[in-house]
Design a protein around this motif. Sequence first.
Motif, short mmCIF file in Angstrom:
data_model
loop_
_atom_site.label_atom_id
_atom_site.label_comp_id
_atom_site.label_asym_id
_atom_site.label_seq_id
_atom_site.Cartn_x
_atom_site.Cartn_y
_atom_site.Cartn_z
N GLU A 70 2.82 15.95 -4.70
CA GLU A 70 1.46 16.27 -4.28
C GLU A 70 1.44 17.29 -3.14
OE1 GLU A 70 -2.74 16.27 -3.82
OE2 GLU A 70 -1.37 15.82 -5.49
N LEU A 72 -3.83 7.21 2.16
CA LEU A 72 -2.88 6.30 1.51
C LEU A 72 -2.39 5.25 2.49
CD1 LEU A 72 -1.09 5.41 -0.84
CD2 LEU A 72 0.59 7.11 -0.12
N PRO A 125 -0.22 -1.57 -7.28
CA PRO A 125 -0.56 -0.14 -7.25
C PRO A 125 -1.78 0.15 -6.37
CG PRO A 125 -0.10 -0.86 -9.48
CD PRO A 125 -0.18 -2.10 -8.65
N ILE A 126 -1.75 1.30 -5.70
CA ILE A 126 -2.83 1.72 -4.81
C ILE A 126 -3.43 3.02 -5.33
CG2 ILE A 126 -3.34 2.66 -2.52
CD1 ILE A 126 -3.07 -0.26 -2.36
N THR A 127 -4.75 3.06 -5.45
CA THR A 127 -5.44 4.27 -5.91
C THR A 127 -6.17 4.93 -4.75
OG1 THR A 127 -5.72 3.38 -8.15
CG2 THR A 127 -7.14 5.22 -7.51
N VAL A 128 -5.87 6.20 -4.53
CA VAL A 128 -6.48 6.97 -3.44
C VAL A 128 -6.83 8.36 -3.94
CG1 VAL A 128 -6.11 7.95 -1.15
CG2 VAL A 128 -5.14 5.73 -1.70
N ASN A 129 -8.05 8.77 -3.71
CA ASN A 129 -8.51 10.11 -4.11
C ASN A 129 -8.21 10.41 -5.58
OD1 ASN A 129 -9.20 10.31 -1.44
ND2 ASN A 129 -7.67 11.85 -0.91
N GLY A 130 -8.40 9.41 -6.41
CA GLY A 130 -8.19 9.60 -7.84
C GLY A 130 -6.73 9.54 -8.28
N MET A 131 -5.82 9.27 -7.35
CA MET A 131 -4.40 9.18 -7.66
C MET A 131 -3.93 7.74 -7.50
SD MET A 131 -3.01 12.52 -5.60
CE MET A 131 -1.33 12.20 -6.14
N THR A 132 -3.15 7.25 -8.46
CA THR A 132 -2.62 5.89 -8.38
C THR A 132 -1.12 5.95 -8.07
OG1 THR A 132 -4.24 5.06 -9.97
CG2 THR A 132 -2.29 3.71 -9.59
N PHE A 133 -0.74 5.21 -7.04
CA PHE A 133 0.65 5.21 -6.60
C PHE A 133 1.30 3.87 -6.94
CE2 PHE A 133 -1.56 8.25 -3.91
CZ PHE A 133 -0.69 9.34 -3.91
N TYR A 134 2.44 3.93 -7.59
CA TYR A 134 3.23 2.75 -7.95
C TYR A 134 4.50 2.72 -7.11
CZ TYR A 134 0.18 3.04 -12.04
OH TYR A 134 -0.92 3.13 -12.87
#
Length: 292
Positions: free
Chosen positions: A81, A103, A61-70
């Motif tokens: 978004e 991202l 998972p990658i977290t960017v600007n407070g958002m975590t992407f799976y």
Amino acid sequence: RHLGQEKWYFRDSNWSPDFAESAKQALTLYRAEGGEAGPEIDLVVAVTPTVLEKLIESIGPITVNGMTFYHEDVIAALEYEVEYGYAKRQIPFEERKKIIKPLTLAVAKAVGKDMVSHAPKYFNLAKDMLAEKQILIYSPDSELQKKVASLGWSGEVMRTSSDYLLWVDANLGALKSDHAVTRSLSYTVRPENGRRIAMTRMTYQHNGKFDWRTTRYQTYARVYAPVGARLIGVTKFNNTGAPIAVDPMAVDQGIDLGRQWFGTFFVIEPGRTGALEYIYELPEAQLKSDDN
């Protein structure tokens, strides 16, 4: 007519089924719109959402600007978004797609770090994605483009003297409904009074429902066939399965990429199954080629 637009923008440049042609158009429109570093671009690389999913599956998972992407839902999360989430986060409309850049950079950084100890994994992934046409490449440099094409990475329409069929769907005003649509294509040729009649049918099963990214599926469906093919008829099997004949005079057609094409608009409602069928006569030259 279908998108309610009077001009052709970079965002919609991917119209030709031949990636090299679409890439040329993308460069032209991007530069005309004043895209950053437009004149300096010497390579166009297209990736499908599958590539992003596979990369995040590899790195986690990658977290960017407070958002975590799976990897399981990164595409849906990005779509939400840029369509709705930005407003809830009080981000101006014109900046709603800026999440894509950080991202991309975060994924690239993580991949670069992981590649140091797992290079074979990424080499095999790249090889698979290129083979599956999940990654396509175009270069304005003719010599480099020849090399790309020889490797099968260019996404160019096949050149062949034998019988040929290419079905091209273009989502026009159907939001992101493609994720919910499954397709099956059939193609048959039958002899008839010294002629050969081709019939191709695409069956669409819309597995979704009306929601923030899904609506009725609206496609401009084009069929590419050998030059000289003559349209006989088009039939739409609507949401109840009842056939509706289309006046051949109302079907678009022309020559493109050295192929004869036919095109018409088709709509399928969520939760329904429908089909679109083209019938045409193969050219006499095609008969001789096949017989030989």
